[in-house]
Write a protein that holds these residues in place. Sequence first.
Motif, PDB file in Angstrom:
ATOM      1  N   ASN A 223       0.833  -1.197   0.000  1.00 43.99           N
ATOM      2  CA  ASN A 223       0.000   0.000   0.000  1.00 43.99           C
ATOM      3  C   ASN A 223       0.874   1.256   0.000  1.00 43.99           C
ATOM      4  N   ASN A 224       1.997   1.187  -0.721  1.00 38.25           N
ATOM      5  CA  ASN A 224       2.911   2.317  -0.883  1.00 38.25           C
ATOM      6  C   ASN A 224       3.410   2.867   0.446  1.00 38.25           C
ATOM      7  N   GLY A 225       3.629   1.968   1.399  1.00 32.01           N
ATOM      8  CA  GLY A 225       4.212   2.376   2.665  1.00 32.01           C
ATOM      9  C   GLY A 225       3.264   3.069   3.618  1.00 32.01           C
ATOM     10  N   ARG A 226       2.005   3.168   3.267  1.00 36.51           N
ATOM     11  CA  ARG A 226       1.051   3.810   4.164  1.00 36.51           C
ATOM     12  C   ARG A 226       0.691   2.889   5.324  1.00 36.51           C
ATOM     13  N   LYS A 227       0.398   3.493   6.459  1.00 35.18           N
ATOM     14  CA  LYS A 227       0.029   2.700   7.623  1.00 35.18           C
ATOM     15  C   LYS A 227      -1.406   2.209   7.487  1.00 35.18           C
ATOM     16  N   VAL A 228      -1.589   0.928   7.756  1.00 34.65           N
ATOM     17  CA  VAL A 228      -2.905   0.311   7.596  1.00 34.65           C
ATOM     18  C   VAL A 228      -3.224  -0.507   8.828  1.00 34.65           C
ATOM     19  N   LYS A 229      -4.419  -0.331   9.375  1.00 36.08           N
ATOM     20  CA  LYS A 229      -4.906  -1.209  10.426  1.00 36.08           C
ATOM     21  C   LYS A 229      -5.690  -2.324   9.760  1.00 36.08           C
ATOM     22  N   TYR A 230      -5.215  -3.565   9.911  1.00 38.30           N
ATOM     23  CA  TYR A 230      -5.832  -4.701   9.250  1.00 38.30           C
ATOM     24  C   TYR A 230      -7.130  -5.069   9.940  1.00 38.30           C
ATOM     25  N   GLY A 231      -8.131  -5.355   9.142  1.00 37.04           N
ATOM     26  CA  GLY A 231      -9.370  -5.897   9.679  1.00 37.04           C
ATOM     27  C   GLY A 231      -9.287  -7.406   9.712  1.00 37.04           C
ATOM     28  N   GLY A 232     -10.023  -8.019  10.644  1.00 39.21           N
ATOM     29  CA  GLY A 232      -9.964  -9.468  10.774  1.00 39.21           C
ATOM     30  C   GLY A 232     -10.523 -10.194   9.569  1.00 39.21           C
ATOM     31  N   LYS A 233     -11.711  -9.782   9.073  1.00 39.47           N
ATOM     32  CA  LYS A 233     -12.336 -10.378   7.895  1.00 39.47           C
ATOM     33  C   LYS A 233     -12.587 -11.869   8.046  1.00 39.47           C
ATOM     34  N   GLY A 234     -12.444 -12.399   9.252  1.00 40.43           N
ATOM     35  CA  GLY A 234     -12.700 -13.818   9.435  1.00 40.43           C
ATOM     36  C   GLY A 234     -11.521 -14.714   9.123  1.00 40.43           C
ATOM     37  N   TYR A 235     -10.395 -14.156   8.641  1.00 34.40           N
ATOM     38  CA  TYR A 235      -9.236 -14.971   8.331  1.00 34.40           C
ATOM     39  C   TYR A 235      -8.502 -15.352   9.622  1.00 34.40           C
ATOM     40  N   LEU A 236      -8.003 -16.584   9.655  1.00 34.57           N
ATOM     41  CA  LEU A 236      -7.221 -17.009  10.807  1.00 34.57           C
ATOM     42  C   LEU A 236      -5.776 -16.550  10.703  1.00 34.57           C
ATOM     43  N   TYR A 237      -5.240 -16.582   9.483  1.00 34.43           N
ATOM     44  CA  TYR A 237      -3.837 -16.230   9.275  1.00 34.43           C
ATOM     45  C   TYR A 237      -3.687 -15.416   8.002  1.00 34.43           C
ATOM     46  N   ASP A 238      -2.584 -14.646   7.954  1.00 39.68           N
ATOM     47  CA  ASP A 238      -2.108 -14.037   6.720  1.00 39.68           C
ATOM     48  C   ASP A 238      -0.843 -14.766   6.303  1.00 39.68           C
ATOM     49  N   MET A 239      -0.671 -14.969   5.014  1.00 31.71           N
ATOM     50  CA  MET A 239       0.551 -15.599   4.532  1.00 31.71           C
ATOM     51  C   MET A 239       1.403 -14.544   3.842  1.00 31.71           C
ATOM     52  N   LYS A 240       2.614 -14.382   4.353  1.00 29.52           N
ATOM     53  CA  LYS A 240       3.561 -13.432   3.777  1.00 29.52           C
ATOM     54  C   LYS A 240       4.876 -14.158   3.510  1.00 29.52           C
ATOM     55  N   GLY A 241       5.125 -14.459   2.255  1.00 29.39           N
ATOM     56  CA  GLY A 241       6.338 -15.178   1.909  1.00 29.39           C
ATOM     57  C   GLY A 241       6.349 -16.562   2.520  1.00 29.39           C
ATOM     58  N   ASP A 242       7.382 -16.835   3.297  1.00 28.57           N
ATOM     59  CA  ASP A 242       7.525 -18.135   3.949  1.00 28.57           C
ATOM     60  C   ASP A 242       6.954 -18.152   5.358  1.00 28.57           C
ATOM     61  N   TYR A 243       6.170 -17.131   5.716  1.00 29.47           N
ATOM     62  CA  TYR A 243       5.656 -17.032   7.085  1.00 29.47           C
ATOM     63  C   TYR A 243       4.134 -16.954   7.102  1.00 29.47           C
ATOM     64  N   LEU A 244       3.572 -17.454   8.195  1.00 29.62           N
ATOM     65  CA  LEU A 244       2.167 -17.270   8.509  1.00 29.62           C
ATOM     66  C   LEU A 244       2.069 -16.247   9.631  1.00 29.62           C
ATOM     67  N   VAL A 245       1.199 -15.267   9.461  1.00 32.10           N
ATOM     68  CA  VAL A 245       1.051 -14.189  10.426  1.00 32.10           C
ATOM     69  C   VAL A 245      -0.286 -14.357  11.140  1.00 32.10           C
ATOM     70  N   ASP A 246      -0.223 -14.388  12.452  1.00 32.32           N
ATOM     71  CA  ASP A 246      -1.429 -14.491  13.274  1.00 32.32           C
ATOM     72  C   ASP A 246      -1.631 -13.164  13.983  1.00 32.32           C
ATOM     73  N   ARG A 247      -2.840 -12.641  13.948  1.00 30.75           N
ATOM     74  CA  ARG A 247      -3.124 -11.334  14.537  1.00 30.75           C
ATOM     75  C   ARG A 247      -3.979 -11.502  15.789  1.00 30.75           C
ATOM     76  N   GLY A 248      -3.607 -10.737  16.785  1.00 31.86           N
ATOM     77  CA  GLY A 248      -4.351 -10.765  18.029  1.00 31.86           C
ATOM     78  C   GLY A 248      -3.781 -11.774  19.024  1.00 31.86           C
ATOM     79  N   TYR A 249      -3.763 -11.402  20.304  1.00 34.70           N
ATOM     80  CA  TYR A 249      -3.280 -12.287  21.357  1.00 34.70           C
ATOM     81  C   TYR A 249      -3.739 -11.753  22.704  1.00 34.70           C
ATOM     82  N   LYS A 250      -3.566 -12.572  23.718  1.00 36.78           N
ATOM     83  CA  LYS A 250      -4.031 -12.226  25.061  1.00 36.78           C
ATOM     84  C   LYS A 250      -2.961 -11.457  25.832  1.00 36.78           C
ATOM     85  N   VAL A 251      -3.455 -10.623  26.744  1.00 34.14           N
ATOM     86  CA  VAL A 251      -2.588  -9.840  27.629  1.00 34.14           C
ATOM     87  C   VAL A 251      -3.025 -10.110  29.066  1.00 34.14           C
ATOM     88  N   ARG A 252      -2.035 -10.233  29.962  1.00 34.08           N
ATOM     89  CA  ARG A 252      -2.335 -10.474  31.374  1.00 34.08           C
ATOM     90  C   ARG A 252      -1.518  -9.515  32.236  1.00 34.08           C
TER      91      ARG A 252
END
Length: 365
Positions: A223-252
């Motif tokens: 997106n030409n280097g612009r900052k983007v907040k990703y929406g969930g869209k129901g996807y479990l993972y994003d695939m970027k190259g050789d990696y799977l990206v998981d968004r969201g996690y718990k905090v304690r």
Amino acid sequence: MWIIMPKPKSNLDYLRMKGKPINVESIKEQFSSSSQQFKENAKDAANEMTDHAKKIGNSIKNNAQLDRAGTLISKFLRIGVSVILMGMAASILIGIMTFIFSDTAIIRSNEMMFTSMSFTNLLFETKAQQILAIYSFIALFGSFAMFLLISAISIILNATTKIWKYGTFILIAIGLSGVVTGAYVATQTVMEFSENVEVEESSTGITAEQLIVSISEEVNPLNNGRKVKYGGKGYLYDMKGDYLVDRGYKVRYEKSTDSLFYVKVVRSSQGRNDERALRNANNIEYSYRIDGNTISLPTSYKFPKSDKIRVQDLNVIFYIPLDKELIFDQDTIHFRPIAQQEVIISAPDKYYGYIKQDGTARPRY
């Protein structure tokens, strides 16, 4: 008198019984009378037979009409059932094709259309298990669809041929092979999730009266280097190259044992054994940034897709000193004892929150 008299057997007997003289004229008269009576009786019998024949004909005609009506109704029923079976078979076959070749809502990729076939490569440990899983799926549902199809054809033709019998037997055999194969693959796959390992990584102490937590937005290179907040869209993972990206996690949030703030990252994963689970957990990549009394948390973590999907998870734990506070998204979290009648009543030992998939946070719940 009539009782003791013998029964007349001829025309002469009838004349004698009637007291008439026996001569040519009387005999002729008696014969004519008998002939006329015979004709009338024959005519009545003929009429009766004709009426009976008409009744039988009408009955046969009515039965034939009922038979034609029954045949027509049976034909419509066969056609209706056959259409339903064909519709079910077509739906199953379309579902199979859609599942295999359409894009999946599990993995989002900007590089390629990610199908269910591609997903199996990230779930099953070996190529053989992947092929067997696909075969099991197609054999089970495909054989059932074909069984419905040939059953519909057989019902339309109103005939059960040897081809139908042998075809049904073959399809049942294929379906059972799919069940057995699927059970084997499922057993092997479940074993890949049999062990769970957690790896903890703690930061050095942070000296501050107040710790501020912020969410770092990701930069999307597409997106030409612009900052983007990703929406969930129901996807479990994003695939970027050789990696799977998981968004969201718990905090304690927990109490610190001294006057310093600490941050602990807990990586966890499952595997066939402890060694594989440990490898998968160590391969989770996640990093935060500390600048003075401010810590920036990313919204995601990633792991190599060669590790397969093994319930890789991440938790971040903040240790907060007594009488100090942590500010996260305008929410203040602290642990302060309250004195009541010389009894020390402490606040809860733990608080929980989470980072959402869309990049926002719920600091505490």
